[in-house]
Design a protein around this motif. Structure first.
Motif, short mmCIF file in Angstrom:
data_model
loop_
_atom_site.label_atom_id
_atom_site.label_comp_id
_atom_site.label_asym_id
_atom_site.label_seq_id
_atom_site.Cartn_x
_atom_site.Cartn_y
_atom_site.Cartn_z
N GLY A 62 -98.75 -90.79 -38.39
CA GLY A 62 -99.74 -90.86 -39.46
C GLY A 62 -101.15 -90.59 -39.02
N VAL A 63 -101.31 -89.71 -38.02
CA VAL A 63 -102.64 -89.38 -37.52
C VAL A 63 -102.85 -87.87 -37.56
CG1 VAL A 63 -102.84 -91.43 -36.05
CG2 VAL A 63 -101.82 -89.33 -35.13
N LEU A 64 -104.09 -87.47 -37.41
CA LEU A 64 -104.48 -86.06 -37.51
C LEU A 64 -105.61 -85.82 -36.53
CD1 LEU A 64 -103.91 -83.49 -39.24
CD2 LEU A 64 -105.74 -84.24 -40.75
N GLY A 65 -105.51 -84.76 -35.74
CA GLY A 65 -106.54 -84.45 -34.76
C GLY A 65 -107.59 -83.50 -35.32
N CYS A 66 -108.85 -83.80 -35.07
CA CYS A 66 -109.94 -82.91 -35.49
C CYS A 66 -109.97 -81.72 -34.54
CB CYS A 66 -111.28 -83.65 -35.44
SG CYS A 66 -112.71 -82.60 -35.77
N HIS A 67 -109.92 -80.49 -35.10
CA HIS A 67 -109.86 -79.30 -34.25
C HIS A 67 -111.21 -78.96 -33.63
CE1 HIS A 67 -111.03 -77.70 -38.24
NE2 HIS A 67 -111.72 -76.83 -37.54
N THR A 68 -112.29 -79.65 -34.07
CA THR A 68 -113.62 -79.37 -33.53
C THR A 68 -113.99 -80.31 -32.39
OG1 THR A 68 -114.39 -78.52 -35.66
CG2 THR A 68 -116.08 -79.17 -34.08
N CYS A 69 -113.89 -81.62 -32.63
CA CYS A 69 -114.31 -82.59 -31.61
C CYS A 69 -113.14 -83.32 -30.96
CB CYS A 69 -115.29 -83.60 -32.20
SG CYS A 69 -114.56 -84.73 -33.41
N GLY A 70 -111.93 -83.15 -31.52
CA GLY A 70 -110.75 -83.77 -30.92
C GLY A 70 -110.49 -85.21 -31.30
N LEU A 71 -111.30 -85.77 -32.18
CA LEU A 71 -111.11 -87.16 -32.60
C LEU A 71 -109.80 -87.31 -33.38
CD1 LEU A 71 -112.35 -90.05 -32.84
CD2 LEU A 71 -113.29 -89.30 -35.05
N CYS A 128 -117.75 -85.70 -36.56
CA CYS A 128 -118.53 -84.45 -36.67
C CYS A 128 -118.65 -83.92 -38.10
CB CYS A 128 -117.94 -83.36 -35.77
SG CYS A 128 -116.26 -82.87 -36.22
N GLY A 129 -117.87 -84.45 -39.03
CA GLY A 129 -118.02 -84.10 -40.44
C GLY A 129 -117.30 -82.87 -40.91
N VAL A 130 -116.52 -82.19 -40.04
CA VAL A 130 -115.80 -81.00 -40.49
C VAL A 130 -114.55 -81.40 -41.26
CG1 VAL A 130 -116.64 -79.66 -38.53
CG2 VAL A 130 -114.42 -80.78 -38.40
N ALA A 131 -114.07 -80.48 -42.11
CA ALA A 131 -112.85 -80.75 -42.88
C ALA A 131 -111.65 -80.83 -41.94
CB ALA A 131 -112.65 -79.66 -43.92
N LEU A 132 -110.76 -81.77 -42.23
CA LEU A 132 -109.57 -81.97 -41.43
C LEU A 132 -108.39 -81.20 -42.03
CD1 LEU A 132 -109.85 -85.81 -40.75
CD2 LEU A 132 -110.31 -83.97 -39.13
N HIS A 133 -107.65 -80.52 -41.17
CA HIS A 133 -106.46 -79.78 -41.60
C HIS A 133 -105.36 -79.99 -40.58
CE1 HIS A 133 -108.92 -77.60 -44.56
NE2 HIS A 133 -109.79 -77.39 -43.59
N SER A 144 -109.29 -63.43 -31.89
CA SER A 144 -107.93 -63.55 -32.41
C SER A 144 -107.24 -64.77 -31.82
CB SER A 144 -107.13 -62.28 -32.09
OG SER A 144 -105.80 -62.40 -32.54
N ALA A 145 -107.39 -64.95 -30.50
CA ALA A 145 -106.79 -66.12 -29.84
C ALA A 145 -107.43 -67.41 -30.33
CB ALA A 145 -106.95 -65.99 -28.32
N MET A 146 -108.74 -67.39 -30.59
CA MET A 146 -109.43 -68.59 -31.06
C MET A 146 -109.01 -68.95 -32.49
SD MET A 146 -113.22 -67.75 -29.52
CE MET A 146 -114.02 -69.03 -30.49
N ASN A 147 -108.72 -67.93 -33.30
CA ASN A 147 -108.34 -68.19 -34.68
C ASN A 147 -106.88 -68.59 -34.82
OD1 ASN A 147 -110.41 -67.46 -37.05
ND2 ASN A 147 -110.91 -66.24 -35.26
N PHE A 148 -106.07 -68.26 -33.82
CA PHE A 148 -104.67 -68.68 -33.86
C PHE A 148 -104.58 -70.17 -33.59
CE2 PHE A 148 -100.70 -69.56 -31.55
CZ PHE A 148 -99.79 -69.28 -32.56
N ASP A 149 -103.90 -70.88 -34.46
CA ASP A 149 -103.73 -72.32 -34.31
C ASP A 149 -102.44 -72.58 -33.55
OD1 ASP A 149 -103.48 -75.05 -34.50
OD2 ASP A 149 -104.12 -75.15 -36.59
N PRO A 150 -102.52 -73.06 -32.30
CA PRO A 150 -101.30 -73.27 -31.51
C PRO A 150 -100.36 -74.31 -32.11
CG PRO A 150 -103.20 -74.24 -30.41
CD PRO A 150 -103.73 -73.41 -31.54
N ARG A 151 -100.86 -75.12 -33.04
CA ARG A 151 -99.97 -76.10 -33.70
C ARG A 151 -98.92 -75.40 -34.54
NH1 ARG A 151 -104.67 -79.90 -36.18
NH2 ARG A 151 -105.48 -77.83 -36.60
N LEU A 152 -99.19 -74.13 -34.91
CA LEU A 152 -98.21 -73.37 -35.68
C LEU A 152 -96.96 -73.07 -34.88
CD1 LEU A 152 -100.66 -70.85 -37.41
CD2 LEU A 152 -99.38 -72.69 -38.53
#
Length: 207
Positions: free
Chosen positions: A11-20, A37-42, A192-200
């Motif tokens: 039941g947790v989610l990692g922030c892709h910007t700061c890692g929280l 950091c205030g960014v949207a979580l996905h 391209s590598a930065m935009n690819f989400d390795p969680r996929l």
């Protein structure tokens, strides 16, 4: 051997910007923001595969003029010639500068082609939610990220040589338009590598 629990199970989610690590609340899906950091979580980056594909294809297209057009102009005693990447590799090899020839070949041919193939493989398998060799694909992604920082070696070599070999009237070396296209290839593949989400890579696995 039991696999470790996944974020969805905990039941947790990692922030892709700061890692929280944040609490994943289904009711806040699409609206939750990182408290640090205030960014949207996905759970995964929105449109990650589409953006990565677009940047990768653009990089492949730019790689054609990067190899066809001259990257360097060499003038010796008033006689000048334009050289492509492979021309430069061959000339350095013939002149005995084997180290420079190998560096340029690896940075200009081996590394970009490897990145094209690896990123294409990662995108295709992730798009199909394939369960094939997930750990190995994750390692490939980390490898692409690592070598991305060294992809500008060819541009650096041309820039250093052009700066050092300047003897007016005797010898002169200047960069040409091909080096711009090669620089764009490096930037586009890195994006391209930065935009690819390795969680996929793990998408579709049981949570």
């Amino acid at each position: 051997m039991t696999s470790p629990p996944r974020a969805g199970q905990l039941g947790v989610l990692g922030c892709h910007t700061c890692g929280l690590v944040c609490k994943d609340t289904p009711a806040d899906a699409g609206r939750a923001r990182c408290p640090r950091c205030g960014v949207a979580l996905h759970r995964t980056h929105p449109d990650s595969i589409a953006r990565a594909w677009a940047l990768l294809i653009a990089g492949v297209i730019f790689y054609i003029p990067a190899n066809v057009l001259p990257v360097m102009y060499t003038s010796l005693l008033g006689s000048g010639t334009d050289s492509t990447i492979m021309d430069g590799v061959i000339e350095f090899w013939k002149s005995g500068s084997y180290g420079i020839a190998v560096v340029i070949f690896i940075a200009s041919v081996a590394v970009p082609c490897t990145k094209f193939l690896v990123l294409g493989l990662l995108l295709m398998t992730s798009q199909q939610r394939s369960s094939w060799a997930r750990r190995e694909r994750a390692k490939l992604y980390r490898l692409v990220e690592l070598i991305g920082y060294w992809s500008m070696l060819d541009v650096l070599v041309v820039a250093v040589i052009a700066a050092l070999v300047q003897f007016p009237g005797l010898s002169d070396i200047e960069p040409r338009i091909g080096i711009f296209f090669f620089g764009m290839v490096v930037i586009l593949t890195m994006l391209s590598a930065m935009n690819f989400d390795p969680r996929l890579i793990w998408d579709g696995d049981k949570e």
